[in-house]
Design a protein around this motif. Structure first.
Motif, PDB file in Angstrom:
ATOM      1  N   ARG A 107       0.846  -1.196   0.000  1.00 26.85           N
ATOM      2  CA  ARG A 107       0.000   0.000   0.000  1.00 26.85           C
ATOM      3  C   ARG A 107       0.882   1.247   0.000  1.00 26.85           C
ATOM      4  O   ARG A 107       1.957   1.264   0.603  1.00 26.85           O
ATOM      5  N   THR A 108       0.410   2.288  -0.668  1.00 25.49           N
ATOM      6  CA  THR A 108       1.107   3.571  -0.654  1.00 25.49           C
ATOM      7  C   THR A 108       0.177   4.636  -0.085  1.00 25.49           C
ATOM      8  O   THR A 108      -0.965   4.774  -0.535  1.00 25.49           O
ATOM      9  N   ILE A 109       0.666   5.357   0.898  1.00 26.82           N
ATOM     10  CA  ILE A 109      -0.055   6.498   1.460  1.00 26.82           C
ATOM     11  C   ILE A 109       0.690   7.761   1.053  1.00 26.82           C
ATOM     12  O   ILE A 109       1.872   7.925   1.368  1.00 26.82           O
ATOM     13  N   ALA A 110       0.024   8.629   0.322  1.00 29.58           N
ATOM     14  CA  ALA A 110       0.612   9.912  -0.057  1.00 29.58           C
ATOM     15  C   ALA A 110       0.211  10.963   0.968  1.00 29.58           C
ATOM     16  O   ALA A 110      -0.930  10.982   1.446  1.00 29.58           O
ATOM     17  N   VAL A 111       1.158  11.811   1.314  1.00 34.25           N
ATOM     18  CA  VAL A 111       0.904  12.876   2.283  1.00 34.25           C
ATOM     19  C   VAL A 111       1.254  14.205   1.625  1.00 34.25           C
ATOM     20  O   VAL A 111       2.370  14.394   1.153  1.00 34.25           O
ATOM     21  N   VAL A 112       0.280  15.112   1.598  1.00 27.54           N
ATOM     22  CA  VAL A 112       0.493  16.447   1.036  1.00 27.54           C
ATOM     23  C   VAL A 112       0.359  17.452   2.177  1.00 27.54           C
ATOM     24  O   VAL A 112      -0.677  17.520   2.838  1.00 27.54           O
ATOM     25  N   ALA A 134       0.559   2.433  11.360  1.00 23.51           N
ATOM     26  CA  ALA A 134       0.431   1.523  12.494  1.00 23.51           C
ATOM     27  C   ALA A 134      -0.868   0.734  12.438  1.00 23.51           C
ATOM     28  O   ALA A 134      -0.925  -0.419  12.867  1.00 23.51           O
ATOM     29  N   ALA A 135      -1.926   1.349  11.894  1.00 23.19           N
ATOM     30  CA  ALA A 135      -3.218   0.679  11.820  1.00 23.19           C
ATOM     31  C   ALA A 135      -3.291  -0.328  10.677  1.00 23.19           C
ATOM     32  O   ALA A 135      -4.109  -1.241  10.702  1.00 23.19           O
ATOM     33  N   LEU A 136      -2.428  -0.177   9.685  1.00 23.95           N
ATOM     34  CA  LEU A 136      -2.391  -1.113   8.550  1.00 23.95           C
ATOM     35  C   LEU A 136      -1.389  -2.229   8.862  1.00 23.95           C
ATOM     36  O   LEU A 136      -0.406  -2.427   8.144  1.00 23.95           O
ATOM     37  N   VAL A 137      -1.654  -2.957   9.913  1.00 24.10           N
ATOM     38  CA  VAL A 137      -0.683  -3.920  10.428  1.00 24.10           C
ATOM     39  C   VAL A 137      -0.456  -5.095   9.481  1.00 24.10           C
ATOM     40  O   VAL A 137       0.600  -5.737   9.518  1.00 24.10           O
ATOM     41  N   ASP A 138      -1.410  -5.394   8.631  1.00 24.94           N
ATOM     42  CA  ASP A 138      -1.284  -6.551   7.751  1.00 24.94           C
ATOM     43  C   ASP A 138      -0.761  -6.193   6.361  1.00 24.94           C
ATOM     44  O   ASP A 138      -0.699  -7.046   5.477  1.00 24.94           O
ATOM     45  N   ASP A 139      -0.397  -4.943   6.154  1.00 22.98           N
ATOM     46  CA  ASP A 139       0.045  -4.487   4.836  1.00 22.98           C
ATOM     47  C   ASP A 139       1.479  -3.974   4.867  1.00 22.98           C
ATOM     48  O   ASP A 139       1.988  -3.552   5.912  1.00 22.98           O
ATOM     49  N   ASP A 140       2.110  -4.002   3.709  1.00 20.13           N
ATOM     50  CA  ASP A 140       3.432  -3.410   3.528  1.00 20.13           C
ATOM     51  C   ASP A 140       3.203  -1.969   3.065  1.00 20.13           C
ATOM     52  O   ASP A 140       2.837  -1.731   1.919  1.00 20.13           O
ATOM     53  N   VAL A 141       3.392  -1.005   3.964  1.00 16.60           N
ATOM     54  CA  VAL A 141       2.985   0.379   3.723  1.00 16.60           C
ATOM     55  C   VAL A 141       4.184   1.264   3.402  1.00 16.60           C
ATOM     56  O   VAL A 141       5.180   1.281   4.139  1.00 16.60           O
ATOM     57  N   THR A 142       4.084   1.991   2.306  1.00 17.71           N
ATOM     58  CA  THR A 142       5.065   3.006   1.948  1.00 17.71           C
ATOM     59  C   THR A 142       4.408   4.370   2.090  1.00 17.71           C
ATOM     60  O   THR A 142       3.325   4.601   1.533  1.00 17.71           O
ATOM     61  N   VAL A 143       5.026   5.268   2.832  1.00 19.85           N
ATOM     62  CA  VAL A 143       4.513   6.625   3.014  1.00 19.85           C
ATOM     63  C   VAL A 143       5.392   7.588   2.225  1.00 19.85           C
ATOM     64  O   VAL A 143       6.617   7.579   2.374  1.00 19.85           O
ATOM     65  N   ALA A 174      -1.926   6.692  -5.298  1.00 17.55           N
ATOM     66  CA  ALA A 174      -1.800   6.184  -3.931  1.00 17.55           C
ATOM     67  C   ALA A 174      -3.093   5.520  -3.472  1.00 17.55           C
ATOM     68  O   ALA A 174      -4.190   5.840  -3.941  1.00 17.55           O
ATOM     69  N   ASP A 175      -2.942   4.601  -2.537  1.00 20.47           N
ATOM     70  CA  ASP A 175      -4.114   3.925  -1.979  1.00 20.47           C
ATOM     71  C   ASP A 175      -4.881   4.828  -1.030  1.00 20.47           C
ATOM     72  O   ASP A 175      -6.083   4.645  -0.823  1.00 20.47           O
ATOM     73  N   GLY A 176      -4.208   5.784  -0.447  1.00 19.89           N
ATOM     74  CA  GLY A 176      -4.845   6.730   0.457  1.00 19.89           C
ATOM     75  C   GLY A 176      -4.078   8.033   0.464  1.00 19.89           C
ATOM     76  O   GLY A 176      -2.894   8.069   0.112  1.00 19.89           O
ATOM     77  N   LEU A 177      -4.762   9.111   0.849  1.00 23.14           N
ATOM     78  CA  LEU A 177      -4.148  10.441   0.842  1.00 23.14           C
ATOM     79  C   LEU A 177      -4.407  11.125   2.181  1.00 23.14           C
ATOM     80  O   LEU A 177      -5.522  11.098   2.700  1.00 23.14           O
ATOM     81  N   ILE A 178      -3.361  11.731   2.723  1.00 23.17           N
ATOM     82  CA  ILE A 178      -3.468  12.598   3.895  1.00 23.17           C
ATOM     83  C   ILE A 178      -3.161  14.016   3.433  1.00 23.17           C
ATOM     84  O   ILE A 178      -2.080  14.262   2.883  1.00 23.17           O
ATOM     85  N   ALA A 179      -4.097  14.928   3.603  1.00 24.57           N
ATOM     86  CA  ALA A 179      -3.935  16.296   3.128  1.00 24.57           C
ATOM     87  C   ALA A 179      -4.021  17.252   4.316  1.00 24.57           C
ATOM     88  O   ALA A 179      -5.040  17.287   5.016  1.00 24.57           O
ATOM     89  N   VAL A 180      -2.957  18.022   4.526  1.00 22.61           N
ATOM     90  CA  VAL A 180      -2.875  18.890   5.705  1.00 22.61           C
ATOM     91  C   VAL A 180      -2.511  20.307   5.266  1.00 22.61           C
ATOM     92  O   VAL A 180      -1.560  20.513   4.502  1.00 22.61           O
ATOM     93  N   THR A 181      -3.259  21.288   5.768  1.00 19.89           N
ATOM     94  CA  THR A 181      -3.017  22.676   5.406  1.00 19.89           C
ATOM     95  C   THR A 181      -3.035  23.573   6.633  1.00 19.89           C
ATOM     96  O   THR A 181      -3.778  23.306   7.586  1.00 19.89           O
TER      97      THR A 181
END
Length: 201
Positions: free
Chosen positions: A4-9, A32-41, A76-83
């Motif tokens: 899984r890939t999590i993109a952070v903007v 930490a919550a994606l315990v069963d996946d190989d996560v790239t941030v 990405a599989d998920g996106l975190i967007a912070v402003t």
């Protein structure tokens, strides 16, 4: 184990910034919550590509660096967007980046929204500015948005309460990501820029 890939903007302007700090905490909570996946941030600070974003808005053509960011965010599989919050809304740089994306690029994508500001009274920007923007883009936004005021970093009690919100939002994003199929390019032209298509590549 699923990759899984999590993109952070993050649109913080200073360095270091509380916006980046909040983004990092949200990314770690999601990982930490994606315990069963190989996560790239993959974290992108928009301040580093501000000129590229402006030039793209003026010319319609992204630079190679901006194209890489856009491709990573949209695939990405998920996106975190912070402003940071300026004048009761998201920053201009934050909005400009999402303006240069294709209007369907985030369709159905799990997104966690967060913001930082000087006082608690700016927290409404999450619901009255950010959520409408991502609703227009048809993203799937998690229920918990995270706002961090300056006071949230000032004491053990306040920081602990913020961390609880961060962990809850991270779990919600992880649940959406885990329920979705692994992200893949839509077609053979997914990573080809508009300039390359015009050139016949």
């Amino acid at each position: 184990m699923t990759a899984r890939t999590i993109a952070v903007v993050t649109a913080g302007l200073s360095q270091p910034s509380s916006t980046r700090l909040l983004a990092d905490r949200l990314a770690e909570a999601t990982r930490a919550a994606l315990v069963d996946d190989d996560v790239t941030v993959k974290v992108f600070e928009l301040r580093d590509i501000a000129v590229d974003v402006t030039n793209n808005m003026l010319t319609g053509f992204p630079s190679p660096q901006l194209r890489e960011v856009i491709d990573t965010v949209t695939r990405a599989d998920g996106l975190i967007a912070v402003t940071p919050v300026f004048t009761a809304s998201y920053s201009g740089l934050f909005k400009s980046f999402f303006d240069v994306l294709d209007k369907e690029a985030l369709d159905g994508k799990p997104v966690l929204l967060a913001a930082t500001g000087g006082t608690e009274r700016h927290s409404l920007a999450l619901d009255f500015a950010l959520r409408p923007l991502f609703a227009y883009l048809r993203a799937t936004v998690v229920a918990t948005g995270v706002y961090a005021a300056s006071s949230d970093w000032g004491s053990v009690e306040a920081t602990g309460a913020l961390q609880q919100r961060v962990e809850r939002a991270g779990r919600e994003l992880a649940q959406l990501v885990a329920a979705a199929p692994e992200a893949k390019p839509d077609d053979e032209y997914a990573s080809v820029s508009f300039e390359q298509l015009l050139a016949g590549h």
